[in-house]
Design a protein around this motif. Structure first.
Motif, PDB file in Angstrom:
ATOM      1  N   ALA A 166      33.621  46.130  34.775  1.00 43.07           N
ATOM      2  CA  ALA A 166      34.328  47.004  33.566  1.00 43.07           C
ATOM      3  C   ALA A 166      34.014  48.412  33.472  1.00 43.07           C
ATOM      4  O   ALA A 166      34.689  49.187  33.538  1.00 43.07           O
ATOM      5  CB  ALA A 166      33.698  46.550  32.055  1.00 43.07           C
ATOM      6  N   ALA A 167      32.633  48.937  33.912  1.00 46.98           N
ATOM      7  CA  ALA A 167      32.528  50.148  34.174  1.00 46.98           C
ATOM      8  C   ALA A 167      33.170  50.891  35.458  1.00 46.98           C
ATOM      9  O   ALA A 167      33.645  51.943  35.134  1.00 46.98           O
ATOM     10  CB  ALA A 167      30.681  50.594  34.330  1.00 46.98           C
ATOM     11  N   ALA A 168      33.162  50.128  36.554  1.00 50.41           N
ATOM     12  CA  ALA A 168      33.899  50.387  37.661  1.00 50.41           C
ATOM     13  C   ALA A 168      35.383  50.740  37.421  1.00 50.41           C
ATOM     14  O   ALA A 168      35.884  51.548  37.780  1.00 50.41           O
ATOM     15  CB  ALA A 168      33.603  49.552  38.767  1.00 50.41           C
ATOM     16  N   ASP A 169      36.055  49.760  36.514  1.00 52.20           N
ATOM     17  CA  ASP A 169      37.348  49.803  36.150  1.00 52.20           C
ATOM     18  C   ASP A 169      37.569  51.051  35.490  1.00 52.20           C
ATOM     19  O   ASP A 169      38.568  51.695  36.032  1.00 52.20           O
ATOM     20  CB  ASP A 169      37.829  48.637  35.684  1.00 52.20           C
ATOM     21  N   GLN A 170      36.948  51.227  34.711  1.00 53.72           N
ATOM     22  CA  GLN A 170      37.134  52.345  33.691  1.00 53.72           C
ATOM     23  C   GLN A 170      37.151  53.695  34.381  1.00 53.72           C
ATOM     24  O   GLN A 170      37.994  54.638  34.349  1.00 53.72           O
ATOM     25  CB  GLN A 170      36.158  52.349  32.438  1.00 53.72           C
ATOM     26  N   LEU A 171      36.036  53.738  34.902  1.00 54.99           N
ATOM     27  CA  LEU A 171      35.657  55.236  35.610  1.00 54.99           C
ATOM     28  C   LEU A 171      36.673  55.498  36.601  1.00 54.99           C
ATOM     29  O   LEU A 171      36.992  56.685  37.181  1.00 54.99           O
ATOM     30  CB  LEU A 171      34.232  55.200  36.161  1.00 54.99           C
ATOM     31  N   ASN A 172      36.968  54.428  37.561  1.00 52.46           N
ATOM     32  CA  ASN A 172      38.018  54.552  38.502  1.00 52.46           C
ATOM     33  C   ASN A 172      39.568  54.995  38.006  1.00 52.46           C
ATOM     34  O   ASN A 172      39.805  55.936  38.784  1.00 52.46           O
ATOM     35  CB  ASN A 172      38.217  53.454  39.358  1.00 52.46           C
ATOM     36  N   LYS A 173      39.822  54.359  36.980  1.00 51.78           N
ATOM     37  CA  LYS A 173      41.046  54.857  36.068  1.00 51.78           C
ATOM     38  C   LYS A 173      41.028  56.431  35.836  1.00 51.78           C
ATOM     39  O   LYS A 173      41.974  57.114  35.664  1.00 51.78           O
ATOM     40  CB  LYS A 173      41.362  54.023  34.973  1.00 51.78           C
ATOM     41  N   ARG A 174      39.537  56.912  35.459  1.00 54.10           N
ATOM     42  CA  ARG A 174      39.443  58.258  35.175  1.00 54.10           C
ATOM     43  C   ARG A 174      39.708  59.276  36.324  1.00 54.10           C
ATOM     44  O   ARG A 174      39.801  60.242  36.023  1.00 54.10           O
ATOM     45  CB  ARG A 174      38.196  58.466  34.572  1.00 54.10           C
ATOM     46  N   MET A 212      41.435  45.938  42.334  1.00 49.66           N
ATOM     47  CA  MET A 212      40.484  46.771  42.236  1.00 49.66           C
ATOM     48  C   MET A 212      40.011  47.489  43.353  1.00 49.66           C
ATOM     49  O   MET A 212      40.220  48.899  43.551  1.00 49.66           O
ATOM     50  CB  MET A 212      39.053  46.593  41.377  1.00 49.66           C
ATOM     51  N   LYS A 213      40.276  46.962  44.559  1.00 46.52           N
ATOM     52  CA  LYS A 213      40.008  47.319  45.994  1.00 46.52           C
ATOM     53  C   LYS A 213      41.448  48.421  46.012  1.00 46.52           C
ATOM     54  O   LYS A 213      41.173  49.585  46.620  1.00 46.52           O
ATOM     55  CB  LYS A 213      39.999  46.509  46.780  1.00 46.52           C
ATOM     56  N   GLU A 214      42.406  47.888  45.791  1.00 48.73           N
ATOM     57  CA  GLU A 214      43.842  48.459  45.896  1.00 48.73           C
ATOM     58  C   GLU A 214      43.698  49.850  45.158  1.00 48.73           C
ATOM     59  O   GLU A 214      44.409  50.749  45.541  1.00 48.73           O
ATOM     60  CB  GLU A 214      44.934  47.689  45.609  1.00 48.73           C
ATOM     61  N   GLU A 215      43.089  49.863  44.038  1.00 48.02           N
ATOM     62  CA  GLU A 215      43.130  51.147  43.309  1.00 48.02           C
ATOM     63  C   GLU A 215      41.927  52.050  43.614  1.00 48.02           C
ATOM     64  O   GLU A 215      41.934  53.060  43.072  1.00 48.02           O
ATOM     65  CB  GLU A 215      42.771  50.651  41.705  1.00 48.02           C
ATOM     66  N   GLY A 216      41.113  51.492  44.713  1.00 46.15           N
ATOM     67  CA  GLY A 216      40.161  52.632  45.241  1.00 46.15           C
ATOM     68  C   GLY A 216      38.873  52.577  45.036  1.00 46.15           C
ATOM     69  O   GLY A 216      37.965  53.147  45.680  1.00 46.15           O
ATOM     70  N   VAL A 217      38.333  51.161  44.309  1.00 50.15           N
ATOM     71  CA  VAL A 217      37.111  50.819  44.107  1.00 50.15           C
ATOM     72  C   VAL A 217      36.245  50.269  45.507  1.00 50.15           C
ATOM     73  O   VAL A 217      36.978  49.423  46.135  1.00 50.15           O
ATOM     74  CB  VAL A 217      36.836  50.048  43.124  1.00 50.15           C
ATOM     75  N   GLU A 218      35.409  50.749  45.946  1.00 54.67           N
ATOM     76  CA  GLU A 218      34.515  50.303  47.213  1.00 54.67           C
ATOM     77  C   GLU A 218      33.593  49.319  46.695  1.00 54.67           C
ATOM     78  O   GLU A 218      32.702  49.712  45.796  1.00 54.67           O
ATOM     79  CB  GLU A 218      34.044  51.466  47.934  1.00 54.67           C
ATOM     80  N   PHE A 219      33.380  47.894  47.265  1.00 55.17           N
ATOM     81  CA  PHE A 219      32.463  47.356  46.840  1.00 55.17           C
ATOM     82  C   PHE A 219      31.628  46.814  48.470  1.00 55.17           C
ATOM     83  O   PHE A 219      32.020  46.715  49.477  1.00 55.17           O
ATOM     84  CB  PHE A 219      33.165  45.753  46.726  1.00 55.17           C
ATOM     85  N   ILE A 220      30.396  47.023  47.890  1.00 56.55           N
ATOM     86  CA  ILE A 220      29.306  46.629  49.396  1.00 56.55           C
ATOM     87  C   ILE A 220      28.567  45.679  48.678  1.00 56.55           C
ATOM     88  O   ILE A 220      27.581  45.871  47.794  1.00 56.55           O
ATOM     89  CB  ILE A 220      28.435  47.962  49.443  1.00 56.55           C
TER      90      ILE A 220
END
Length: 495
Positions: A166-174, A212-220
């Motif tokens: 949820a934090a990742a999704d919100q901050l990425n949208k920002r 979320m990956k398409e929107e630019g969030v990176e997961f490791i």
């Protein structure tokens, strides 16, 4: 909201479940959705009640009443009823990043606070929510929407459970650049390995992660910060850090014979099953197998029930579930009025399946384990259990559960699963970042805030509030994201 007379015209109707003896043959979700017209009728039951307690998200008597995310439930029920599907979804997304998760696994405190529930059945809010999001996926409303502008700020999120996502999704949208570090081999945290597949099929998580990956969030993945990834490197390379590692210390049962083989924490048991299912459809045999065993589950709640359902699916010989507290009443007691969470008997899917297979409810109330007994090879084979009663402690002036003398009995137990809850943050993570823990081993922050004693480090979810619900974790992730955004930018337009 909805149809003004809908609550008088339509009875509550739920998604139909596959019969227990059929559904235990696999680990698939087992509810069939209502038709679109039937679902509209359920949305129509949402009355114009004036004060919608369903969306309050407050604590009454220490229990959650209403939705912790403050979902504006009457509004999207009205939109669902009138056929405005896309608008209903957009309204739902205003407060909830992942309705496909909460629509499946949330215990629905919103329904417990529904005004219809005072003298009848509450609105089917949880299923309506799930219908809105699934319809959104089916019709293509849910799709990647990357931010048009990036801020140049980098944020690391440690943990990919519901609060971290949820934090990742919100901050990425920002517009911030987000990297999520997950110590397991797959993303999802509690959602992935703590909740079995029949409650939340894992393609549902993958579908959301792909967006979320398409929107630019990176997961490791495979990145255990504080172990194989240095916290100092994270602090050096990122502008802010959010810790969302969960309350990962399982509560143990410290009695004689605890070291016997065949005794596992519930989280390890459930993780082994889901991982083997995903890796090989159980072909690798790399899971804790309950087949032909007398299974003893210690603890109630969702996790205990999940252990019961999982053990039955693998062909357990018998299942017994111990609950320390008395059996709840079937109806609200006078000291548990609406809109409090109803402290009433709940028979969940696992217990339903045990009743269907073994002919009786697996739960034994006011009982705990006093001793584990092992065979000559060190494998647990029996458990000595004892009845409990509530007694007043004259020193503390508080009631507690104490043993009933002479009530001990032995039962067969070849596999023991400890589902006694969690105690808090794992110490190595706290030490790695130099953050302080409170007496409950949760991360210390100021009241209703998310910043730790280390300026760049914030916290969210169970690591912050202790073991709780997925819906609370999402709220915490959203609020921590807003706190980070303000700390970085001086203001925030995040909800």
């Amino acid at each position: 909201m909805g149809k003004p007379t809908g609550f008088m015209e339509y009875e509550r109707s739920s998604n139909k479940g596959i019969s227990p003896k059929i559904r235990i043959k696999n680990f698939n979700e087992f509810h069939t959705p209502l038709s679109d017209e039937e679902r509209k009728c359920q949305a129509a039951r949402c009355m114009d009640c004036g004060v919608p307690f369903c969306q309050s998200g407050i604590l009454i008597g220490g229990m959650t009443s209403g939705c912790p995310l403050n979902n504006v439930i009457p509004e999207w029920n009205d939109l669902l009823y009138t056929g405005n599907d896309e608008q209903a979804l957009m309204r739902l997304f205003k407060t909830n990043n992942f309705p496909e998760f909460t629509g499946r696994v949330c215990p629905a405190p919103c329904e417990a606070a529904c005004t219809n529930g005072i003298n009848g059945d509450p609105v089917a809010i949880k299923e309506n929510e799930d219908a809105i999001i699934e319809n959104g996926y089916e019709k293509g409303y849910v799709k990647a929407n990357p931010p048009k502008v990036r801020t140049g700020k980098k944020i690391a999120i440690i943990g990919s459970g519901p609060s971290g996502l949820a934090a990742a999704d919100q901050l990425n949208k920002r517009g911030h650049s987000i990297t999520v570090f997950e110590r397991s081999d797959r993303v999802g945290g509690l959602l992935r390995y703590g909740i079995p597949n029949m409650k939340l099929e894992k393609h549902v998580i993958d579908r959301r992660i792909d967006i979320m990956k398409e929107e630019g969030v990176e997961f490791i993945t495979g990145a255990n910060v504080g172990d194989n990834v240095k916290a100092s490197e994270i602090l050096k390379n990122y502008d802010r850090v959010i810790l969302a590692c969960g309350a990962s210390n399982p509560r143990d049962i410290n009695v004689s014979g605890r070291k016997s083989k065949g005794i596992y924490f519930a989280v390890d048991y459930l993780t082994s099953i889901t991982k083997s299912l995903l890796d090989s459809d159980f072909e690798d045999k790399a899971y804790i197998n309950a087949k032909d065993k007398n299974v003893l589950v210690i603890g109630g709640g969702d996790t205990g029930n999940d252990c019961v359902g999982s053990a039955i699916r693998h062909g357990a010989k018998s299942v017994v579930q111990l609950e320390m507290m008395p059996k709840p009443p079937e109806q609200r007691s006078d000291d548990n009025p609406w809109p409090q969470w109803p402290k009433v008997l709940k028979t969940d899917y696992g217990q339903e399946e045990a009743i269907a297979v073994f002919g009786k409810d697996p739960r034994v109330y006011q009982t705990t384990v006093k001793e584990f007994i092992a065979d000559k090879n060190g494998n647990v084979c029996k458990a000595k259990i004892v009845k409990l009663e509530s007694k007043l402690n004259p020193d503390t002036k508080r009631y507690s559960m104490v043993e009933v003398k002479g009530s001990e009995v032995e039962i067969e137990a070849d596999l023991v699963l400890i589902a006694a809850g969690f105690l808090g943050t794992q110490e190595y993570v706290a030490k790695a970042f130099g953050i302080e823990l409170n007496e409950r081993t949760n991360v210390t922050t100021k009241k209703d805030q998310y910043q730790t004693n280390v300026e760049k480090v914030f916290v969210a979810g169970d690591m912050h509030r202790g073991q709780s619900l997925v819906v609370w974790a999402i709220r915490e992730g959203r609020e921590a994201a807003k706190a980070v955004d303000i700390h970085l930018m001086g203001y925030s337009n995040l909800a």
